[in-house]
Each structure stands twice: as structure tokens, then as C-alpha cells.
Design an enzyme around this catalytic site. Structure first.
Site, PDB file in Angstrom:
ATOM      1  N   LYS A  14       3.666 -57.688  32.337  1.00  0.00           N
ATOM      2  CA  LYS A  14       4.548 -57.453  31.186  1.00  0.00           C
ATOM      3  C   LYS A  14       5.290 -56.123  31.286  1.00  0.00           C
ATOM      4  O   LYS A  14       6.489 -56.052  31.062  1.00  0.00           O
ATOM      5  CB  LYS A  14       3.756 -57.465  29.865  1.00  0.00           C
ATOM      6  CG  LYS A  14       3.010 -58.754  29.594  1.00  0.00           C
ATOM      7  CD  LYS A  14       2.386 -58.749  28.207  1.00  0.00           C
ATOM      8  CE  LYS A  14       1.298 -57.709  27.998  1.00  0.00           C
ATOM      9  NZ  LYS A  14       0.069 -57.932  28.763  1.00  0.00           N
ATOM     10  N   ARG A  90      -0.753 -59.314  19.294  1.00  0.00           N
ATOM     11  CA  ARG A  90      -1.936 -59.673  20.082  1.00  0.00           C
ATOM     12  C   ARG A  90      -2.901 -60.534  19.272  1.00  0.00           C
ATOM     13  O   ARG A  90      -3.943 -60.924  19.802  1.00  0.00           O
ATOM     14  CB  ARG A  90      -2.654 -58.389  20.492  1.00  0.00           C
ATOM     15  CG  ARG A  90      -2.408 -57.971  21.938  1.00  0.00           C
ATOM     16  CD  ARG A  90      -3.179 -56.694  22.158  1.00  0.00           C
ATOM     17  NE  ARG A  90      -3.507 -56.425  23.529  1.00  0.00           N
ATOM     18  CZ  ARG A  90      -2.769 -55.657  24.325  1.00  0.00           C
ATOM     19  NH1 ARG A  90      -1.642 -55.156  23.915  1.00  0.00           N
ATOM     20  NH2 ARG A  90      -3.188 -55.398  25.554  1.00  0.00           N
ATOM     21  N   ARG A 129      -4.729 -51.497  40.111  1.00  0.00           N
ATOM     22  CA  ARG A 129      -4.003 -50.533  39.277  1.00  0.00           C
ATOM     23  C   ARG A 129      -4.905 -49.370  38.877  1.00  0.00           C
ATOM     24  O   ARG A 129      -4.469 -48.223  38.796  1.00  0.00           O
ATOM     25  CB  ARG A 129      -3.455 -51.240  38.028  1.00  0.00           C
ATOM     26  CG  ARG A 129      -2.573 -50.350  37.182  1.00  0.00           C
ATOM     27  CD  ARG A 129      -1.933 -51.100  36.043  1.00  0.00           C
ATOM     28  NE  ARG A 129      -2.847 -51.303  34.927  1.00  0.00           N
ATOM     29  CZ  ARG A 129      -2.553 -52.015  33.826  1.00  0.00           C
ATOM     30  NH1 ARG A 129      -1.387 -52.608  33.722  1.00  0.00           N
ATOM     31  NH2 ARG A 129      -3.426 -52.139  32.852  1.00  0.00           N
ATOM     32  N   ARG A 135      -6.055 -44.896  33.847  1.00  0.00           N
ATOM     33  CA  ARG A 135      -6.366 -45.505  32.557  1.00  0.00           C
ATOM     34  C   ARG A 135      -7.866 -45.734  32.416  1.00  0.00           C
ATOM     35  O   ARG A 135      -8.495 -46.306  33.302  1.00  0.00           O
ATOM     36  CB  ARG A 135      -5.622 -46.840  32.400  1.00  0.00           C
ATOM     37  CG  ARG A 135      -4.197 -46.651  31.968  1.00  0.00           C
ATOM     38  CD  ARG A 135      -3.465 -47.961  31.845  1.00  0.00           C
ATOM     39  NE  ARG A 135      -4.110 -48.934  30.948  1.00  0.00           N
ATOM     40  CZ  ARG A 135      -3.470 -49.963  30.422  1.00  0.00           C
ATOM     41  NH1 ARG A 135      -2.195 -50.160  30.679  1.00  0.00           N
ATOM     42  NH2 ARG A 135      -4.101 -50.801  29.628  1.00  0.00           N
ATOM     43  N   ARG A 146     -11.506 -56.903  28.137  1.00  0.00           N
ATOM     44  CA  ARG A 146     -10.113 -57.099  27.707  1.00  0.00           C
ATOM     45  C   ARG A 146      -9.691 -58.556  27.912  1.00  0.00           C
ATOM     46  O   ARG A 146      -8.949 -59.114  27.104  1.00  0.00           O
ATOM     47  CB  ARG A 146      -9.181 -56.153  28.489  1.00  0.00           C
ATOM     48  CG  ARG A 146      -9.310 -54.704  28.015  1.00  0.00           C
ATOM     49  CD  ARG A 146      -8.830 -53.729  29.061  1.00  0.00           C
ATOM     50  NE  ARG A 146      -7.406 -53.810  29.314  1.00  0.00           N
ATOM     51  CZ  ARG A 146      -6.822 -53.372  30.422  1.00  0.00           C
ATOM     52  NH1 ARG A 146      -7.552 -52.844  31.393  1.00  0.00           N
ATOM     53  NH2 ARG A 146      -5.531 -53.459  30.566  1.00  0.00           N
TER      54      ARG A 146
HETATM   55  P1  AMP Z   1      -1.978 -52.486  26.978  1.00  0.00           P
HETATM   56  O1  AMP Z   1      -1.380 -51.250  27.538  1.00  0.00           O
HETATM   57  O2  AMP Z   1      -0.968 -53.381  26.309  1.00  0.00           O
HETATM   58  O3  AMP Z   1      -2.825 -53.240  27.976  1.00  0.00           O
HETATM   59  O4  AMP Z   1      -2.965 -52.030  25.804  1.00  0.00           O
HETATM   60  C1  AMP Z   1      -4.096 -51.227  26.074  1.00  0.00           C
HETATM   61  C2  AMP Z   1      -5.029 -51.231  24.879  1.00  0.00           C
HETATM   62  O5  AMP Z   1      -4.352 -50.722  23.719  1.00  0.00           O
HETATM   63  C3  AMP Z   1      -5.541 -52.591  24.436  1.00  0.00           C
HETATM   64  O6  AMP Z   1      -6.664 -53.028  25.198  1.00  0.00           O
HETATM   65  C4  AMP Z   1      -5.902 -52.326  22.983  1.00  0.00           C
HETATM   66  O7  AMP Z   1      -7.113 -51.607  22.870  1.00  0.00           O
HETATM   67  C5  AMP Z   1      -4.769 -51.395  22.549  1.00  0.00           C
HETATM   68  N1  AMP Z   1      -3.620 -52.157  22.021  1.00  0.00           N
HETATM   69  C6  AMP Z   1      -2.363 -52.228  22.551  1.00  0.00           C
HETATM   70  N2  AMP Z   1      -1.565 -53.035  21.820  1.00  0.00           N
HETATM   71  C7  AMP Z   1      -2.330 -53.489  20.806  1.00  0.00           C
HETATM   72  C8  AMP Z   1      -2.115 -54.380  19.725  1.00  0.00           C
HETATM   73  N3  AMP Z   1      -0.934 -54.985  19.543  1.00  0.00           N
HETATM   74  N4  AMP Z   1      -3.143 -54.616  18.865  1.00  0.00           N
HETATM   75  C9  AMP Z   1      -4.336 -54.038  19.022  1.00  0.00           C
HETATM   76  N5  AMP Z   1      -4.633 -53.208  20.033  1.00  0.00           N
HETATM   77  C10 AMP Z   1      -3.648 -52.923  20.919  1.00  0.00           C
END
Ligand code: AMP
Length: 190
Positions: A14, A90, A129, A135, A146
Site C-alpha cells: 500500500k 481498518r 522490511r 519499525r 498484525r
Molecule cells: P501501518 O503503518 O498502516 O502498517 O500501521 C501500523 C500500526 O499503526 C497498526 O498496526 C496499528 O497499530 C496502527 N494503525 C494504523 N492505522 C490504523 C487505523 N486505521 N486504525 C487503528 N490502528 C491503526
């Protein structure tokens, strides 16, 4: 305004494809994960709270996430002809909030673009990654969590967007150029 939800499991590409969309179409890009990581870096209260959830691979509560999204969206809207939502919604409540938020601004989701990648490949990509991303959640245990959260809470959105007639599924395995071409074919028809 064109509002695109880029959708897929963690590691589905994404973020990478969003960057290319930004480059080609000049859309704004809202990555909720990046917003939260920015807050963690700044050491804000929100960042401290977010860190507890992110490090466990869990989702930040819906109402908090929706408030954050609304304020970021309003900050970008005036100067953008399009917006990519990356990592939001999400959950179904988040998707309903997004519809409401957009409707209140005379906007709507133009398309949901879903990147499909097999589970094994997702894990391989995320572990890879993790070697350079820095991260806290790119380690094998949190990756597993996740992906569980994705299947339990996020994947039901596939049917939800399908029912709204907004879903465009794309094979997310293969060359980045081919995947991007498929994405462009969807955007160019909007
Ligand atoms: P990402 O970078 O999109 O993989 O997001 C990393 C982490 O941020 C996720 O595993 C969640 O803990 C948190 N997070 C990001 N976007 C959301 C969302 N829309 N709702 C809830 N938690 C989020």
C-alpha cells in the site's frame, strides 16, 4: 475530489504504490501508520498511547483514529484534487465514520483498491522490511499478530466495500510496474 482507499494486509504494498500514485496524480497521501509514527517520534501524549498499541500489533481505538483522520484530511483537502487513504479504514466502524465524514463535506469514497498478496509472501516482505525499517512492529511475533488483526477486523471490509460497489481487486504479486498499471487503470476511469 477523488478519494481512494488503498486496501490490503500489512506488507501488501500500500505504501509503495501510494507513493507512485502521489507522484503521477499529485494526490495527497494520508497514511495513518505514518501519522502515528510521527507522533511517537515527537514524543506526544498521542504518540505514547499509540506506541502501546502499535508495539503489540493491535489497532488504536476507532473513535481516536477517526478524530485523527478528520483533522489530517481537513488540513490537506483545500489544496488537493485527490486523496489516498492508506491504512484507514481498518474496521467497519472506521469505514462508516469515513463515509459520514466525507458526506459531511459533500465528498465520497471514489474507489477502494485492494492489493491481494498471499500470506506467505506478506510475511517474507515484512521480515525483510524489518531489517531496515526500524519499525518496532516488523518482527516475526508482531507480524503474526498484525496479520491476525487484519483477518479478524480488517478483511470484513472487503465485502463491505463490495456491497457499496466500490471494490477493485488487484493482484498484488508481481512486478511493481504491472501492479501500478492496474491501479492507474482504475483511477483513470474515475
Ligand atoms: P501501518 O503503518 O498502516 O502498517 O500501521 C501500523 C500500526 O499503526 C497498526 O498496526 C496499528 O497499530 C496502527 N494503525 C494504523 N492505522 C490504523 C487505523 N486505521 N486504525 C487503528 N490502528 C491503526
Amino acid at each position: 475530489m477523488i478519494n481512494i482507499v488503498i486496501f490490503g494486509a500489512p506488507g501488501s504494498g500500500k505504501g509503495t504504490q501510494s507513493e507512485r500514485i502521489v507522484e503521477k496524480y499529485g494526490f495527497a497521501h494520508i497514511s495513518t501508520g505514518d501519522v502515528l509514527r510521527g507522533e511517537i517520534k515527537k514524543g506526544t501524549e498521542l504518540g505514547k498511547l499509540a506506541n502501546d498499541y502499535i508495539s503489540k500489533g493491535q489497532l488504536i481505538p476507532d473513535s481516536l483514529m477517526t478524530d485523527i483522520l478528520a483533522s489530517v484530511y481537513d488540513g490537506l483537502r483545500a489544496t488537493s484534487k485527490g486523496c489516498i487513504f492508506d491504512g484507514f479504514p481498518r474496521t467497519i466502524p472506521q469505514a462508516e465514520s469515513l463515509n459520514k465524514l466525507l458526506a459531511e463535506r459533500n465528498e465520497e469514497v471514489s474507489a477502494m483498491i485492494e492489493l491481494n498478496v498471499p500470506e506467505k509472501e506478506l510475511v517474507t516482505r515484512l521480515v525483510e522490511r524489518g531489517k531496515t525499517s526500524g519499525r518496532a512492529d516488523d518482527n516475526e511475533e508482531t507480524i503474526k499478530q498484525r496479520l491476525n488483526v487484519y483477518h479478524g477486523q480488517t478483511a470484513p471490509l472487503i465485502d463491505w466495500f463490495e456491497q457499496q460497489g466500490k471494490r477493485h481487486a488487484i493482484d498484488g504479486l508481481g512486478s511493481m510496474d504491472r501492479i501500478f498499471d492496474d491501479i492507474c487503470a482504475v483511477i483513470d476511469k474515475l
